[in-house]
Design an enzyme around this catalytic site. Structure first.
Site, short mmCIF file in Angstrom:
data_model
loop_
_atom_site.label_atom_id
_atom_site.label_comp_id
_atom_site.label_asym_id
_atom_site.label_seq_id
_atom_site.Cartn_x
_atom_site.Cartn_y
_atom_site.Cartn_z
N ASP A 105 27.58 27.39 44.82
CA ASP A 105 27.55 29.08 44.08
C ASP A 105 28.19 29.05 43.04
O ASP A 105 27.91 30.10 42.04
CB ASP A 105 27.20 29.74 44.87
CG ASP A 105 28.26 30.26 45.75
OD1 ASP A 105 30.09 29.61 45.47
OD2 ASP A 105 28.04 31.14 47.18
N HIS A 122 29.98 19.79 48.77
CA HIS A 122 29.07 19.90 48.47
C HIS A 122 28.37 19.72 47.05
O HIS A 122 27.46 19.94 46.84
CB HIS A 122 28.36 20.62 49.89
CG HIS A 122 28.79 19.81 51.07
ND1 HIS A 122 28.14 20.88 51.59
CD2 HIS A 122 28.58 19.01 51.28
CE1 HIS A 122 28.69 20.22 52.94
NE2 HIS A 122 28.71 19.14 53.39
#
Ligand code: NAD
Length: 257
Positions: A105, A122
């Site tokens: 994010d 990730h």
């Protein structure tokens, strides 16, 4: 009991100069981004689409992108929370370097942590890349293309498959980031896992490696994890209040010196 835990955490942090903070989806729930496994979380409603399936069919790619754009609606409006700000403060005070994050994010960056101190194992969900030629594509472009063509996007240069710059289940982990995360873990004098169920491997292997290296492990998470038995300290509580109290306790300790 809780106060004693914060005191012990403050003591560990105060004495560390190379702590690694390892974050998972739980640090961002206070910002309105659902985590992976909590009841009502996004993924309890939609099963993740493995990388192989994404590659194998245009329909699956369209569905994967549709879900991604739904998640992005919540990520796009999210601001860093108290956990992100506290971690940024620990980095600024020289206790933490670097952050290893499973999150996509970008909220550690938005909380002011320098880009080079963040290892995103990730990937990053704020842009997309072509899997053939690597060309960057913007997510807004993907959204517009899907609306106009009702199909999954293809690379504007080579026609290759365009995917968000995140790592899907079954997709190879990014080599450089994994090497950086390994090096940071071996170098750490303290390892603090915040807001992760510690179930996703190989990511959850880093706290295990830290303990094998005799680095104290602290786990801050609402619920127990499978690695609690390895930890020096486990705090089962909400991240924001814990981290806010930690900063206050560190400030108090500094004032007493
Ligand atoms: P997870 O969902 O498996 O575990 C999150 C943990 O955080 C849970 O155990 C939950 O109890 C705890 N938690 C949630 N809110 C909390 C709070 N406010 N205070 C204390 N604890 C809290 O997440 P994971 O271990 O990061 O693995 C999920 C995978 O999904 C990761 O690979 C991650 O990349 C991805 N993901 C990322 C985001 C994001 O970028 N924000 C969101 C969802 C999933």
């Amino acid at each position: 009991m809780f106060d004693q835990d914060i005191e012990e955490l403050a003591s560990l942090v105060q004495n560390s100069r190379r702590a690694v903070v390892f974050t998972g989806a739980g640090i961002s729930t206070e910002c309105g981004i659902p985590d992976f496994r909590s009841p009502g979380g996004f993924w309890t409603q939609y099963k993740p689409i493995p990388f192989r399936d994404f590659l194998s069919s245009a329909e699956t790619r369209f569905e994967a992108w549709r879900r991604f754009l739904m998640i992005r609606e919540s990520i796009g409006n999210a601001e860093p929370g108290p956990g992100h700000h506290a971690v940024a403060e620990l980095v600024a005070r020289g206790h933490v370097a670097p952050i290893i994050t499973q999150n996509i994010d970008g909220l550690h960056q938005r909380a002011g942590v320098p880009h080079q101190q963040i290892i995103e194992i990730h990937g990053n969900g704020t842009y997309a890349t072509c899997l053939s030629c690597g060309l960057r594509h913007e997510i807004d472009w993907v959204k517009e293309t899907m609306a106009a063509t009702a199909s999954a996007p293809a690379c504007v240069t080579c026609g290759g498959i365009v995917k968000s710059a995140t790592i899907s289940f079954g997709q190879a982990m990014p080599e450089q980031q994994m090497a950086d995360a390994r090096a940071a873990t071996f170098n750490a004098d303290l390892f603090i896992a915040i807001g992760s169920s510690l179930q996703v491997f190989p990511a959850a292997g880093f706290p295990v490696t830290a303990t094998r290296n005799r680095t104290p492990l602290v786990i801050i998470n609402r619920e127990p994890t499978g690695l609690d038995g390895l930890a020096r300290l486990v705090i089962n509580a909400e991240i924001g209040p814990v981290m806010t109290k930690l900063l206050a306790r560190l400030a108090g300790r500094e004032a007493n010196h």
